[in-house]
Design an enzyme around this catalytic site. Structure first.
Site, PDB file in Angstrom:
ATOM      1  N   SER A   1      -3.678  -0.905  15.915  1.00  0.00           N
ATOM      2  CA  SER A   1      -2.890  -1.017  17.155  1.00  0.00           C
ATOM      3  C   SER A   1      -1.590  -0.215  17.056  1.00  0.00           C
ATOM      4  O   SER A   1      -1.108   0.303  18.070  1.00  0.00           O
ATOM      5  CB  SER A   1      -2.614  -2.484  17.519  1.00  0.00           C
ATOM      6  OG  SER A   1      -1.722  -3.068  16.620  1.00  0.00           O
ATOM      7  N   ASN A   2      -1.056  -0.077  15.858  1.00  0.00           N
ATOM      8  CA  ASN A   2       0.139   0.776  15.709  1.00  0.00           C
ATOM      9  C   ASN A   2      -0.222   2.252  15.852  1.00  0.00           C
ATOM     10  O   ASN A   2       0.548   3.037  16.402  1.00  0.00           O
ATOM     11  CB  ASN A   2       0.828   0.505  14.372  1.00  0.00           C
ATOM     12  CG  ASN A   2       1.721  -0.723  14.446  1.00  0.00           C
ATOM     13  OD1 ASN A   2       2.736  -0.720  15.135  1.00  0.00           O
ATOM     14  ND2 ASN A   2       1.317  -1.787  13.766  1.00  0.00           N
TER      15      ASN A   2
ATOM     16  N   MET B   1      -3.655  -0.303   3.928  1.00  0.00           N
ATOM     17  CA  MET B   1      -3.550  -1.444   3.030  1.00  0.00           C
ATOM     18  C   MET B   1      -3.570  -1.095   1.534  1.00  0.00           C
ATOM     19  O   MET B   1      -3.837  -1.949   0.700  1.00  0.00           O
ATOM     20  CB  MET B   1      -4.668  -2.467   3.342  1.00  0.00           C
ATOM     21  CG  MET B   1      -4.604  -3.011   4.761  1.00  0.00           C
ATOM     22  SD  MET B   1      -2.955  -3.601   5.242  1.00  0.00           S
ATOM     23  CE  MET B   1      -2.891  -5.132   4.310  1.00  0.00           C
ATOM     24  N   ARG B   2      -3.263   0.150   1.225  1.00  0.00           N
ATOM     25  CA  ARG B   2      -3.199   0.541  -0.188  1.00  0.00           C
ATOM     26  C   ARG B   2      -1.837   1.133  -0.499  1.00  0.00           C
ATOM     27  O   ARG B   2      -1.190   1.681   0.391  1.00  0.00           O
ATOM     28  CB  ARG B   2      -4.255   1.591  -0.510  1.00  0.00           C
ATOM     29  CG  ARG B   2      -5.625   1.050  -0.493  1.00  0.00           C
ATOM     30  CD  ARG B   2      -6.648   2.136  -0.730  1.00  0.00           C
ATOM     31  NE  ARG B   2      -7.956   1.545  -0.591  1.00  0.00           N
ATOM     32  CZ  ARG B   2      -8.566   0.864  -1.549  1.00  0.00           C
ATOM     33  NH1 ARG B   2      -8.025   0.745  -2.736  1.00  0.00           N
ATOM     34  NH2 ARG B   2      -9.751   0.319  -1.333  1.00  0.00           N
TER      35      ARG B   2
ATOM     36  N   ASN C   1       6.432   3.892   6.630  1.00  0.00           N
ATOM     37  CA  ASN C   1       5.561   2.723   6.712  1.00  0.00           C
ATOM     38  C   ASN C   1       6.193   1.709   7.660  1.00  0.00           C
ATOM     39  O   ASN C   1       7.409   1.589   7.728  1.00  0.00           O
ATOM     40  CB  ASN C   1       5.424   2.093   5.320  1.00  0.00           C
ATOM     41  CG  ASN C   1       4.544   0.853   5.320  1.00  0.00           C
ATOM     42  OD1 ASN C   1       3.461   0.831   5.911  1.00  0.00           O
ATOM     43  ND2 ASN C   1       5.000  -0.215   4.675  1.00  0.00           N
TER      44      ASN C   1
ATOM     45  N   HIS D   1       6.473  -2.307   8.482  1.00  0.00           N
ATOM     46  CA  HIS D   1       6.272  -3.593   7.801  1.00  0.00           C
ATOM     47  C   HIS D   1       6.713  -4.731   8.723  1.00  0.00           C
ATOM     48  O   HIS D   1       7.809  -4.677   9.287  1.00  0.00           O
ATOM     49  CB  HIS D   1       7.088  -3.611   6.501  1.00  0.00           C
ATOM     50  CG  HIS D   1       6.837  -4.836   5.686  1.00  0.00           C
ATOM     51  ND1 HIS D   1       5.699  -4.999   4.917  1.00  0.00           N
ATOM     52  CD2 HIS D   1       7.545  -5.981   5.543  1.00  0.00           C
ATOM     53  CE1 HIS D   1       5.734  -6.179   4.330  1.00  0.00           C
ATOM     54  NE2 HIS D   1       6.841  -6.797   4.684  1.00  0.00           N
TER      55      HIS D   1
HETATM   56  C1  GRF Z   1       0.913  -4.410  11.210  1.00  0.00           C
HETATM   57  O1  GRF Z   1       1.424  -5.709  11.320  1.00  0.00           O
HETATM   58  C2  GRF Z   1       1.748  -3.562  10.287  1.00  0.00           C
HETATM   59  O2  GRF Z   1       3.110  -3.859  10.328  1.00  0.00           O
HETATM   60  C3  GRF Z   1       1.201  -3.911   8.938  1.00  0.00           C
HETATM   61  O3  GRF Z   1      -0.185  -4.051   9.142  1.00  0.00           O
HETATM   62  C4  GRF Z   1      -0.441  -4.405  10.511  1.00  0.00           C
HETATM   63  C5  GRF Z   1      -1.374  -3.378  11.063  1.00  0.00           C
HETATM   64  O4  GRF Z   1      -1.793  -3.670  12.367  1.00  0.00           O
HETATM   65  N1  GRF Z   1       1.581  -2.937   7.943  1.00  0.00           N
HETATM   66  P1  GRF Z   1      -2.547  -2.559  13.201  1.00  0.00           P
HETATM   67  O5  GRF Z   1      -3.726  -2.103  12.364  1.00  0.00           O
HETATM   68  O6  GRF Z   1      -1.586  -1.430  13.454  1.00  0.00           O
HETATM   69  O7  GRF Z   1      -2.993  -3.205  14.465  1.00  0.00           O
END
Ligand code: GRF
Length: 205
Positions: free
Chosen positions: A13-14, A90-91, A108, A110
């Site tokens: 989603s980001n 996630m790495r 990044n 967070h």
């Molecule tokens: C988000 O909460 C981001 O801050 C974290 O992982 C999540 C990813 O969400 N690092 P998406 O895949 O962007 O929906």
């Protein structure tokens, strides 16, 4: 125009927020590649819907962890990227070659106010700790876990949230806006990093 490479492992989603920011001209840039370690990431669908090239780099295809990052570096080099956004990747990036050659070009997002609640499930950590305010942090990536110089932070009130999921949802909405704002800023100037401090210098200043 800023050439952006995005790394994402899941929902994306980001990643979508950056796509939207480009489409509505909030961001003067182009996503030149999506790199993912997860062949079933929803981010891949989002890329396909927007004609963004996808590279899948899976951990299982590399005997040594660093080699995976070197492959990522090769893809980023080939695409001449100016900015790399970790959007739910996630790495941890470990290869020195990658970090050194893209120093202060990797950011990044967070879902907490760093340095509180580093690592995974930051929203759950914040909820369980009972903090009333958490938030969003966007920072440069260095050798530390969620410890690189901070570019942007925004508080989010979570004191009335009744679950970690509610915290996540509330923070996520703010993540999308914050990420668009920060990515767009890279086309409007440059960041100077001195120690832990980050300063923005607008173009022409
Ligand atoms: C988000 O909460 C981001 O801050 C974290 O992982 C999540 C990813 O969400 N690092 P998406 O895949 O962007 O929906």
């Amino acid at each position: 125009m800023l050439k952006i490479g995005v790394l994402a492992s899941g929902r994306g989603s980001n990643f979508q927020a950056i796509i939207d920011g480009i489409n509505n001209k909030e961001i003067d840039g182009r996503i030149v590649v999506l790199i993912t370690d997860n062949p079933s990431a929803m981010a891949i669908e989002r890329a396909k819907n927007n004609n963004i090239p996808v590279s899948i780099v899976e951990r299982k295809n590399f005997s040594i962890r660093e080699e995976m990052d070197i492959e990522i570096k090769r893809i980023l080099d080939k695409n001449n990227v100016d900015l790399i956004v970790l959007a739910g990747y996630m790495r941890i990036l470990r290869a020195k070659e990658l970090l050194d050659s893209y120093r202060w070009k990797i950011i990044n997002i967070h879902p907490a106010l760093l340095p509180s609640f580093r690592g995974e499930q930051a929203q759950k950590q914040a909820f369980e700790h009972g903090v009333k305010v958490s938030g969003v942090t966007i920072h440069f990536v260095d050798e530390t876990l969620d410890g690189g110089p901070i570019i942007y932070q925004e508080p989010v009130y979570i004191g009335d949230c009744e679950s970690a999921e509610e915290v996540s949802e509330r923070i996520l909405k703010r993540e999308h806006k914050a990420l668009k704002k920060v990515v767009s800023s890279f086309a409007k100037g440059r960041y100077i990093v001195e120690g832990k401090k980050v300063k923005f210098v607008p173009n022409g200043a």
